[in-house]
Design a protein around this motif. Structure first.
Motif, PDB file in Angstrom:
ATOM      1  N   GLN A  95       8.184  16.262 -18.082  1.00 44.53           N
ATOM      2  CA  GLN A  95       7.204  15.213 -17.865  1.00 44.53           C
ATOM      3  C   GLN A  95       7.372  14.153 -18.927  1.00 44.53           C
ATOM      4  OE1 GLN A  95       3.653  17.740 -17.761  1.00 44.53           O
ATOM      5  NE2 GLN A  95       3.443  17.222 -15.605  1.00 44.53           N
TER       6      GLN A  95
ATOM      7  N   ASN B 181       0.816  -1.214   0.000  1.00 39.54           N
ATOM      8  CA  ASN B 181       0.000   0.000   0.000  1.00 39.54           C
ATOM      9  C   ASN B 181       0.849   1.262   0.000  1.00 39.54           C
ATOM     10  OD1 ASN B 181      -2.750  -1.210   0.281  1.00 39.54           O
ATOM     11  ND2 ASN B 181      -1.758  -2.113   2.064  1.00 39.54           N
ATOM     12  N   ILE B 182       2.048   1.169  -0.536  1.00 35.53           N
ATOM     13  CA  ILE B 182       2.944   2.322  -0.580  1.00 35.53           C
ATOM     14  C   ILE B 182       2.394   3.328  -1.581  1.00 35.53           C
ATOM     15  CG2 ILE B 182       5.273   3.099  -1.162  1.00 35.53           C
ATOM     16  CD1 ILE B 182       6.184   0.229  -0.288  1.00 35.53           C
ATOM     17  N   THR B 183       2.329   4.599  -1.171  1.00 35.39           N
ATOM     18  CA  THR B 183       1.779   5.629  -2.047  1.00 35.39           C
ATOM     19  C   THR B 183       2.820   6.570  -2.620  1.00 35.39           C
ATOM     20  OG1 THR B 183       1.368   7.105  -0.168  1.00 35.39           O
ATOM     21  CG2 THR B 183      -0.434   5.608  -0.841  1.00 35.39           C
ATOM     22  N   HIS B 184       3.923   6.806  -1.907  1.00 38.23           N
ATOM     23  CA  HIS B 184       4.960   7.710  -2.389  1.00 38.23           C
ATOM     24  C   HIS B 184       6.164   7.659  -1.443  1.00 38.23           C
ATOM     25  CE1 HIS B 184       2.776  10.164   0.575  1.00 38.23           C
ATOM     26  NE2 HIS B 184       3.907  10.810   0.745  1.00 38.23           N
ATOM     27  N   ALA B 185       7.280   8.183  -1.916  1.00 35.49           N
ATOM     28  CA  ALA B 185       8.444   8.350  -1.042  1.00 35.49           C
ATOM     29  C   ALA B 185       8.200   9.597  -0.205  1.00 35.49           C
ATOM     30  CB  ALA B 185       9.714   8.507  -1.865  1.00 35.49           C
ATOM     31  N   ARG B 186       8.375   9.509   1.102  1.00 33.96           N
ATOM     32  CA  ARG B 186       8.114  10.660   1.966  1.00 33.96           C
ATOM     33  C   ARG B 186       9.336  11.558   2.109  1.00 33.96           C
ATOM     34  NH1 ARG B 186       5.967   9.943   8.005  1.00 33.96           N
ATOM     35  NH2 ARG B 186       8.134   9.404   8.346  1.00 33.96           N
TER      36      ARG B 186
ATOM     37  N   GLU C  17      10.879  16.363 -11.463  1.00 28.45           N
ATOM     38  CA  GLU C  17      10.089  16.556 -12.681  1.00 28.45           C
ATOM     39  C   GLU C  17       9.612  17.994 -12.775  1.00 28.45           C
ATOM     40  OE1 GLU C  17       5.881  14.930 -14.111  1.00 28.45           O
ATOM     41  OE2 GLU C  17       7.433  13.373 -14.063  1.00 28.45           O
TER      42      GLU C  17
ATOM     43  N   ALA D  83       4.704  19.510  -2.544  1.00 25.23           N
ATOM     44  CA  ALA D  83       5.184  18.156  -2.848  1.00 25.23           C
ATOM     45  C   ALA D  83       4.885  17.183  -1.715  1.00 25.23           C
ATOM     46  CB  ALA D  83       6.683  18.181  -3.106  1.00 25.23           C
ATOM     47  N   GLN D  84       4.726  15.912  -2.062  1.00 20.69           N
ATOM     48  CA  GLN D  84       4.559  14.863  -1.061  1.00 20.69           C
ATOM     49  C   GLN D  84       5.907  14.376  -0.543  1.00 20.69           C
ATOM     50  OE1 GLN D  84       2.126  11.970  -3.250  1.00 20.69           O
ATOM     51  NE2 GLN D  84       0.518  12.371  -1.771  1.00 20.69           N
ATOM     52  N   THR D  85       6.958  14.557  -1.327  1.00 14.22           N
ATOM     53  CA  THR D  85       8.284  14.078  -0.944  1.00 14.22           C
ATOM     54  C   THR D  85       9.171  15.245  -0.553  1.00 14.22           C
ATOM     55  OG1 THR D  85       8.070  12.231  -2.477  1.00 14.22           O
ATOM     56  CG2 THR D  85      10.290  12.747  -1.706  1.00 14.22           C
TER      57      THR D  85
END
Length: 124
Positions: A119, A2-7, A74, A50-52
């Protein structure tokens, strides 16, 4: 899974203030966390929204400055960002057309390698 992104990605730096200045002034990142726990400073920066995030970690925290590679950022405007980076004093190589898309490379003040990528085209 259930990994969604690198934090968090750790970027080894020799001087956290100098690195902070580069990531904020040159790349347009913002400070997410900046606090001390005893002698250790936890300094985390990220592109706006950003999420990361990126932790700017020193040798005292067990990291070798300049050893990070393969970090890809990106962008929606590769040519415009390359021009802005060069104006800000960054040494940018590219942009270059490659089979998987367009990208440019640069390093931070400690020599950590960053890739700025357009992109990816559909299907790439």
């Amino acid at each position: 899974m259930n990994i969604t992104h690198a934090r968090i990605v750790t970027l080894p730096v020799s001087d956290q203030e100098r690195a902070k200045d580069f990531y904020l002034s040159v790349l347009g990142f913002e400070v997410v966390v900046d606090r001390r726990t005893g002698p250790v400073r936890w300094l985390q920066v990220a592109p706006p929204g950003a999420q990361t995030g990126f932790t700017l970690a020193t040798a005292e925290q067990g990291f070798t400055p300049g050893s990070a590679t393969g970090i890809i950022l990106e962008t929606t405007d590769l040519d415009g960002d390359c021009s802005a980076l060069i104006e800000a004093g960054a040494d940018v190589e590219g942009p270059t057309d490659l089979p998987w898309g367009r990208q440019a490379t640069l390093t931070d003040p400690d020599g950590n390698s960053l890739v700025l990528a357009a992109q990816a085209p559909a299907g790439a």
